[in-house]
Design an enzyme around this catalytic site. Structure first.
Site, PDB file in Angstrom:
ATOM      1  N   SER A 124       0.837  -1.190   0.000  1.00 39.88           N
ATOM      2  CA  SER A 124       0.000   0.000   0.000  1.00 39.88           C
ATOM      3  C   SER A 124       0.883   1.255   0.000  1.00 39.88           C
ATOM      4  CB  SER A 124      -0.974  -0.041   1.188  1.00 39.88           C
ATOM      5  OG  SER A 124      -1.956   0.947   1.074  1.00 39.88           O
ATOM      6  N   HIS A 159      -4.466  -1.557  -4.161  1.00 37.02           N
ATOM      7  CA  HIS A 159      -5.864  -1.851  -3.790  1.00 37.02           C
ATOM      8  C   HIS A 159      -6.814  -1.662  -4.970  1.00 37.02           C
ATOM      9  CE1 HIS A 159      -4.309  -1.865   0.251  1.00 37.02           C
ATOM     10  NE2 HIS A 159      -4.089  -0.565   0.252  1.00 37.02           N
TER      11      HIS A 159
END
Length: 235
Positions: A124, A159
């Site tokens: 991330s 994501h």
């Protein structure tokens, strides 16, 4: 050889019952007990996050440690980092991560580590940070571009399938040229760069993918070949 392994999502922090991506990272070091250092700056050094890291890596054939910038283990951060084999950066607020790293000089140390052949990895925010630009929610509502370290060319969006707004936001930003073309990764996907080129794309989930997203004369999204690690032996 300079290496970066960028996870769109997954690993010990998101897949406690699926170790495939983290085991892949460990296997890239040709040592029996590689030294791995977790940097949880983006989460504000979350105690829970750090505990989950140790819960997993203490059970593996490695020597885990972590670097806190809120409770530094030493004044000599360069020697602390540069004696590791792997640096693994956690998720959270990318803006805060980059700001604190610059203040402490960690950005320069990590560039030195990369150039010395220490494997850089992250999920991330810990993926976005290595690219020239990334798509972040660091500023509050909505997703925006952010300038990053620039070790890798282009932009990055993690994501991609895990957060419903990610894909359309990245498309819009690339198409409007508010962010440069780049790579998008689903949760459970890791892109392994050697030097500044993609060497392999691996996944811990059978249907997780990575995509090249670009805009030249027209917008284009291209699915990239991804190897599912659960299908057999991996290297």
């Amino acid at each position: 050889m300079r290496q970066i392994i960028a996870l769109g999502g997954g690993g010990f922090s998101m897949e406690s019952d699926n170790p495939l991506l983290d085991l892949y990272i460990l296997k890239q070091v040709m040592k029996s007990k590689p030294k791995i250092c977790f940097i949880p700056t983006a989460s504000g050094d979350s105690d829970h996050y750090i505990s989950r890291y140790y819960n997993f890596f203490n059970e593996q054939n490695c020597k885990p440690s972590h670097l806190s910038l809120f409770k530094p283990p030493t004044r000599e951060l360069d020697s602390f980092i540069l004696e590791k084999d792997i640096v693994y950066v956690g998720g959270g607020n990318t803006k805060n991560l980059l700001t604190l790293w610059k203040e402490w000089g960690v950005d320069d140390i990590l560039k030195k580590a990369w150039n010395q052949g220490i494997i850089l990895a992250g999920v991330s925010a810990g993926s976005i940070c290595w690219f020239e630009e990334g798509v972040t929610d660091s500023f509050g509502d909505g997703l925006e571009p952010i300038k990053c370290l620039g070790f890798l060319k282009g932009s990055n969006c993690p994501h991609y399938d895990g957060e419903i707004e990610r894909r359309p936001a990245y498309h819009k930003l690339v198409e409007s040229k508010k962010i440069q073309s780049g790579i998008a990764t689903d949760d459970g996907v890791a892109i392994h760069y050697k030097e500044q080129e993609i060497s392999k794309i691996v996944s811990s989930r059978p249907n997780a993918k990575a995509f090249r997203v670009s805009f030249e004369r027209k917008f284009k999204e291209t699915e990239l070949q991804t190897e599912f690690l659960g299908s057999g032996k991996f290297s």
